[in-house]
Design a protein around this motif. Structure first.
Motif, PDB file in Angstrom:
ATOM      1  N   ILE A 299      10.695   1.361  16.850  1.00 42.41           N
ATOM      2  CA  ILE A 299       9.506   0.911  15.858  1.00 42.41           C
ATOM      3  C   ILE A 299      10.263   0.739  14.273  1.00 42.41           C
ATOM      4  N   GLY A 300      11.031   2.074  13.916  1.00 38.67           N
ATOM      5  CA  GLY A 300      11.435   2.014  12.624  1.00 38.67           C
ATOM      6  C   GLY A 300      12.491   0.921  12.171  1.00 38.67           C
ATOM      7  N   GLN A 301      12.763   0.004  13.135  1.00 34.08           N
ATOM      8  CA  GLN A 301      13.529  -1.084  12.860  1.00 34.08           C
ATOM      9  C   GLN A 301      13.046  -1.896  11.967  1.00 34.08           C
TER      10      GLN A 301
ATOM     11  N   CYS B 203       5.633   1.998   9.108  1.00 31.24           N
ATOM     12  CA  CYS B 203       4.329   2.291   7.953  1.00 31.24           C
ATOM     13  C   CYS B 203       2.954   1.749   8.592  1.00 31.24           C
ATOM     14  N   ALA B 204       2.768   1.024   8.992  1.00 30.70           N
ATOM     15  CA  ALA B 204       1.319   0.465   9.457  1.00 30.70           C
ATOM     16  C   ALA B 204       1.028   1.163  10.518  1.00 30.70           C
ATOM     17  N   VAL B 205       1.811   1.605  11.571  1.00 30.74           N
ATOM     18  CA  VAL B 205       1.858   2.472  12.601  1.00 30.74           C
ATOM     19  C   VAL B 205       1.112   3.877  12.240  1.00 30.74           C
ATOM     20  N   MET B 206       1.985   4.519  11.387  1.00 29.73           N
ATOM     21  CA  MET B 206       1.727   5.725  10.776  1.00 29.73           C
ATOM     22  C   MET B 206       0.050   5.818  10.057  1.00 29.73           C
ATOM     23  N   LEU B 207      -0.052   4.753   9.743  1.00 33.40           N
ATOM     24  CA  LEU B 207      -1.563   4.709   8.884  1.00 33.40           C
ATOM     25  C   LEU B 207      -2.416   3.994   9.368  1.00 33.40           C
TER      26      LEU B 207
ATOM     27  N   CYS C  68       4.922   4.072   1.814  1.00 29.57           N
ATOM     28  CA  CYS C  68       3.979   3.771   2.777  1.00 29.57           C
ATOM     29  C   CYS C  68       2.711   4.494   2.244  1.00 29.57           C
ATOM     30  N   GLY C  69       1.756   3.493   1.656  1.00 30.97           N
ATOM     31  CA  GLY C  69       0.521   3.969   1.030  1.00 30.97           C
ATOM     32  C   GLY C  69       0.960   4.662  -0.069  1.00 30.97           C
ATOM     33  N   ASP C  70       0.248   6.097   0.062  1.00 33.16           N
ATOM     34  CA  ASP C  70       0.344   7.191  -0.877  1.00 33.16           C
ATOM     35  C   ASP C  70       1.577   7.981  -0.638  1.00 33.16           C
ATOM     36  N   TYR C  71       2.534   7.611   0.495  1.00 34.75           N
ATOM     37  CA  TYR C  71       3.318   8.126   1.021  1.00 34.75           C
ATOM     38  C   TYR C  71       4.815   7.522   0.999  1.00 34.75           C
ATOM     39  N   THR C  72       5.837   8.330   0.849  1.00 36.27           N
ATOM     40  CA  THR C  72       7.308   7.863   0.650  1.00 36.27           C
ATOM     41  C   THR C  72       8.063   8.476   1.921  1.00 36.27           C
ATOM     42  N   LEU C  73       8.783   7.808   2.599  1.00 32.49           N
ATOM     43  CA  LEU C  73       9.755   8.190   3.680  1.00 32.49           C
ATOM     44  C   LEU C  73      10.846   9.162   3.241  1.00 32.49           C
TER      45      LEU C  73
END
Length: 117
Positions: A67-69, A75-79, A111-116
């Protein structure tokens, strides 16, 4: 509790599919599949998304790598609603690619309010 989250994740999947959420019009962050539908592939990551100190399973890391490709899809999946309803903590889930030692992870991707990390 982890088994309960998995049951919730499966129940949400059934609702998404029955409601037609799996048939997307056009393409989104995850192509033609909705982020909620793709989120189901992360079922092996439920415990890793709950505990930032746990080592993700190999099946979890495999799913995250695939998915991370597409960083926007990951990001959309995690949120996604599916992740939220399953009780996934985005601030913990966002660390899974690093904990899986993904060399090609999108470090610094917002990712929204988050950063990888």
């Amino acid at each position: 509790m982890r088994a309960g989250r998995l049951v919730i994740l499966v129940a949400v999947a059934v609702v998404v599919v029955v409601a037609g959420g799996g048939a997307a019009e056009g393409a989104g962050e995850c192509g033609r599949a909705s982020a909620d539908r793709v989120a189901l592939r992360l079922a092996p990551c439920v415990s890793a998304a709950d505990d930032p100190q746990s080592a993700p399973s190999s099946s979890c890391c495999s799913a995250v790598h695939t998915i991370g490709q597409s960083p926007s899809c990951l990001c959309a999946v995690m949120l996604s609603n599916t992740a939220r309803v399953a009780g996934i903590k985005p601030e913990v889930a966002i660390t899974i690619p690093k904990r899986c030692n993904m060399a090609d992870r999108p470090v610094g991707y917002k990712c929204g309010d988050y950063t990888l990390p």
